[in-house]
Motif scaffolding. Structure first.
Motif, PDB file in Angstrom:
ATOM      1  N   UNK A  48       0.842  -1.171   0.000  1.00 22.83           N
ATOM      2  CA  UNK A  48       0.000   0.000   0.000  1.00 22.83           C
ATOM      3  C   UNK A  48       0.895   1.245   0.000  1.00 22.83           C
ATOM      4  N   UNK A  49       0.530   2.236  -0.815  1.00 26.21           N
ATOM      5  CA  UNK A  49       1.307   3.461  -0.947  1.00 26.21           C
ATOM      6  C   UNK A  49       0.426   4.645  -0.569  1.00 26.21           C
ATOM      7  N   UNK A  50       0.868   5.437   0.387  1.00 24.08           N
ATOM      8  CA  UNK A  50       0.113   6.603   0.834  1.00 24.08           C
ATOM      9  C   UNK A  50       0.939   7.854   0.577  1.00 24.08           C
ATOM     10  N   UNK A  51       0.302   8.844  -0.027  1.00 27.76           N
ATOM     11  CA  UNK A  51       0.967  10.118  -0.288  1.00 27.76           C
ATOM     12  C   UNK A  51       0.275  11.204   0.508  1.00 27.76           C
ATOM     13  N   UNK A  52       1.050  11.992   1.227  1.00 28.01           N
ATOM     14  CA  UNK A  52       0.522  13.118   1.983  1.00 28.01           C
ATOM     15  C   UNK A  52       1.071  14.400   1.389  1.00 28.01           C
ATOM     16  N   UNK A  53       0.199  15.396   1.259  1.00 31.99           N
ATOM     17  CA  UNK A  53       0.602  16.689   0.731  1.00 31.99           C
ATOM     18  C   UNK A  53       0.005  17.784   1.587  1.00 31.99           C
ATOM     19  N   UNK A  54       0.813  18.758   1.916  1.00 33.58           N
ATOM     20  CA  UNK A  54       0.313  19.933   2.630  1.00 33.58           C
ATOM     21  C   UNK A  54       0.149  21.038   1.604  1.00 33.58           C
ATOM     22  N   UNK A  55      -1.074  21.568   1.504  1.00 36.89           N
ATOM     23  CA  UNK A  55      -1.370  22.689   0.619  1.00 36.89           C
ATOM     24  C   UNK A  55      -1.708  23.879   1.493  1.00 36.89           C
ATOM     25  N   UNK A  56      -1.062  25.009   1.239  1.00 38.98           N
ATOM     26  CA  UNK A  56      -1.391  26.175   2.029  1.00 38.98           C
ATOM     27  C   UNK A  56      -0.450  27.324   1.763  1.00 38.98           C
ATOM     28  N   UNK A  57      -0.652  28.389   2.526  1.00 42.82           N
ATOM     29  CA  UNK A  57       0.163  29.584   2.401  1.00 42.82           C
ATOM     30  C   UNK A  57       1.288  29.545   3.429  1.00 42.82           C
ATOM     31  N   UNK A  58       2.498  29.806   2.973  1.00 40.66           N
ATOM     32  CA  UNK A  58       3.656  29.825   3.867  1.00 40.66           C
ATOM     33  C   UNK A  58       3.548  31.051   4.766  1.00 40.66           C
ATOM     34  N   UNK A  59       3.565  30.815   6.074  1.00 38.34           N
ATOM     35  CA  UNK A  59       3.497  31.917   7.031  1.00 38.34           C
ATOM     36  C   UNK A  59       4.898  32.411   7.406  1.00 38.34           C
ATOM     37  N   UNK A  60       5.870  31.492   7.437  1.00 34.22           N
ATOM     38  CA  UNK A  60       7.239  31.865   7.795  1.00 34.22           C
ATOM     39  C   UNK A  60       8.211  30.816   7.278  1.00 34.22           C
ATOM     40  N   UNK A  61       9.444  31.249   7.052  1.00 34.30           N
ATOM     41  CA  UNK A  61      10.532  30.333   6.695  1.00 34.30           C
ATOM     42  C   UNK A  61      11.637  30.563   7.712  1.00 34.30           C
ATOM     43  N   UNK A  62      12.008  29.501   8.416  1.00 32.80           N
ATOM     44  CA  UNK A  62      13.017  29.595   9.465  1.00 32.80           C
ATOM     45  C   UNK A  62      14.271  28.849   9.046  1.00 32.80           C
ATOM     46  N   UNK A  63      15.416  29.447   9.304  1.00 35.36           N
ATOM     47  CA  UNK A  63      16.693  28.782   9.051  1.00 35.36           C
ATOM     48  C   UNK A  63      17.399  28.600  10.377  1.00 35.36           C
ATOM     49  N   UNK A  64      17.846  27.383  10.632  1.00 36.14           N
ATOM     50  CA  UNK A  64      18.592  27.091  11.847  1.00 36.14           C
ATOM     51  C   UNK A  64      19.908  26.443  11.455  1.00 36.14           C
ATOM     52  N   UNK A  65      20.939  26.729  12.239  1.00 36.18           N
ATOM     53  CA  UNK A  65      22.242  26.134  11.975  1.00 36.18           C
ATOM     54  C   UNK A  65      22.709  25.390  13.212  1.00 36.18           C
ATOM     55  N   UNK A  66      23.147  24.150  13.009  1.00 33.79           N
ATOM     56  CA  UNK A  66      23.636  23.322  14.111  1.00 33.79           C
ATOM     57  C   UNK A  66      24.815  22.523  13.584  1.00 33.79           C
ATOM     58  N   UNK A  67      25.947  22.604  14.246  1.00 31.17           N
ATOM     59  CA  UNK A  67      27.176  21.923  13.807  1.00 31.17           C
ATOM     60  C   UNK A  67      27.508  22.252  12.351  1.00 31.17           C
ATOM     61  N   UNK A  68      27.375  23.524  11.984  1.00 33.13           N
ATOM     62  CA  UNK A  68      27.678  24.016  10.637  1.00 33.13           C
ATOM     63  C   UNK A  68      26.759  23.443   9.555  1.00 33.13           C
ATOM     64  N   UNK A  69      25.625  22.867   9.934  1.00 26.62           N
ATOM     65  CA  UNK A  69      24.651  22.375   8.957  1.00 26.62           C
ATOM     66  C   UNK A  69      23.398  23.232   9.033  1.00 26.62           C
ATOM     67  N   UNK A  70      22.954  23.704   7.856  1.00 33.14           N
ATOM     68  CA  UNK A  70      21.762  24.549   7.793  1.00 33.14           C
ATOM     69  C   UNK A  70      20.519  23.676   7.623  1.00 33.14           C
TER      70      UNK A  70
END
Length: 88
Positions: free
Chosen positions: A1-23
């Motif tokens: 069985x194959x299930x696909x999930x999709x989120x449709x909507x308006x982006x409210x924010x984009x966050x960038x985090x860095x940990x151990x030099x990885x974004x």
């Protein structure tokens, strides 16, 4: 069985985090329901080509996978996001 999930909507924010030099980039959506009121859905962006093209207030469709740890749902992108046309 194959299930696909999709989120449709308006982006409210984009966050960038860095940990151990990885974004890590997270895309946030705001969901409203009668039971929970407003809830933030945070999706981990895993397609690097989407980092530059996604912007706040865009309407998008993002295929996701989910993982549940200690009753908390985590969403991760599994394929390239599609930018949807503005709804008027």
């Amino acid at each position: 069985m194959n299930t696909n999930l999709t989120i449709n909507g308006q982006i409210m924010a984009i966050l960038e985090k860095e940990y151990n030099s990885e974004k890590t980039v997270y895309i946030q959506f705001l969901m409203q329901s009668e039971k929970k009121g407003f809830e933030v859905i945070k999706v981990k962006c895993t397609v690097e080509t989407d980092y530059a093209k996604l912007q706040q207030n865009q309407n998008v469709s993002i295929p996701v996978s989910i993982a549940v740890v200690n009753s908390v749902i985590y969403y991760s992108q599994v394929a390239e996001a599609k930018i949807l046309r503005e709804q008027k």
